[in-house]
Design an enzyme around this catalytic site. Structure first.
Site, PDB file in Angstrom:
ATOM      1  N   ASN A  96       1.658   1.131   3.938  1.00  0.00           N
ATOM      2  CA  ASN A  96       1.096   0.447   5.105  1.00  0.00           C
ATOM      3  C   ASN A  96      -0.276   1.002   5.470  1.00  0.00           C
ATOM      4  OD1 ASN A  96       3.154  -1.397   5.668  1.00  0.00           O
ATOM      5  ND2 ASN A  96       4.390   0.179   6.652  1.00  0.00           N
ATOM      6  N   HIS A  97      -1.192   0.108   5.792  1.00  0.00           N
ATOM      7  CA  HIS A  97      -2.524   0.485   6.248  1.00  0.00           C
ATOM      8  C   HIS A  97      -2.618   0.262   7.756  1.00  0.00           C
ATOM      9  CE1 HIS A  97      -4.693   0.044   2.103  1.00  0.00           C
ATOM     10  NE2 HIS A  97      -3.425   0.407   1.959  1.00  0.00           N
TER      11      HIS A  97
END
Length: 216
Positions: A79-80
């Site tokens: 996840n960013h």
């Protein structure tokens, strides 16, 4: 002399080496897999990606699950940051001045959990933080991006409910039975019930069994 199934053996059937029991292969302490859950390939841990120690999330899989070849578990490290105008992770690359954002600024979904007796079809992708209930079936090539109910059949990208495997009465009975928690000798006794496709008969048998268990 009759052989007893061994949950710590690499192969449940030594003549079928394309299927490996996952539990005896594990090295990562943040992956927990129950007895007799198998993978139709080897090197299961290489199919758990973006699993970084600093995030601390776990992959927890129950007993007697059947996981086909090509299944991938994507963990929270993929996840960013999504609450800013750019998702680019400058902080992981050399030469950029961004400091790593605190974990509370990241869209982390928590642990990924799979119940017991779950069948995951070939090339399924399981996204971070998903919970899959006992007895669920997931069609090949699906992407599981949200929680899956126990004893449901799902497929697609994203995976959607196709139908429930059983009616509510049988699902409740199975939730009480929890056959995977019983000792091997007792599971052997239950196999005729577990593999009977006359579901009305199965309901009667489970009710009778549960009553007998209460009286012990």
């Amino acid at each position: 002399m009759e052989k007893t199934p061994n949950p710590n053996a690499l192969y449940s059937n030594r003549s079928i080496t394309s299927m490996t029991n996952i539990k005896p292969t594990l090295k990562n302490k943040k992956i927990e897999v129950g007895d007799f859950t198998y993978f139709s390939d080897d090197d299961f841990e290489s199919h758990v990606t973006h699993h970084y120690d600093f995030i601390g999330d776990k992959l927890v899989i129950g007993k007697f699950c059947q996981i086909a070849k090509g299944v991938e578990f994507i963990m929270n490290g993929a996840n960013h940051q999504m609450n800013a105008v750019s998702t680019f992770p400058f902080y992981i690359f050399d030469g950029w001045t961004q400091e790593a954002p605190s974990l509370d600024k990241m869209p982390l979904k928590g642990d990924t959990r799979v119940g017991n007796d779950v069948w995951i079809g070939q090339n399924v992708t399981v996204m971070p933080g998903v919970h899959i209930g006992d007895g669920a079936m997931i069609g090949a090539n699906s992407t599981v991006a949200s929680d899956i109910e126990a004893y449901s059949i799902v497929a697609g990208n994203p995976a959607k409910l196709i139908r429930m495997r059983f009616d509510e009465v049988l699902i409740n009975l199975m939730a009480q039975l929890k056959w995977w928690e019983k000792p091997i000798y007792e599971i052997n006794r239950l196999i005729p019930l577990l593999t009977d496709n006359d579901l009305e008969k199965v309901k009667v048998s489970i009710k009778k069994y549960l009553e007998q268990e209460k009286q012990k």
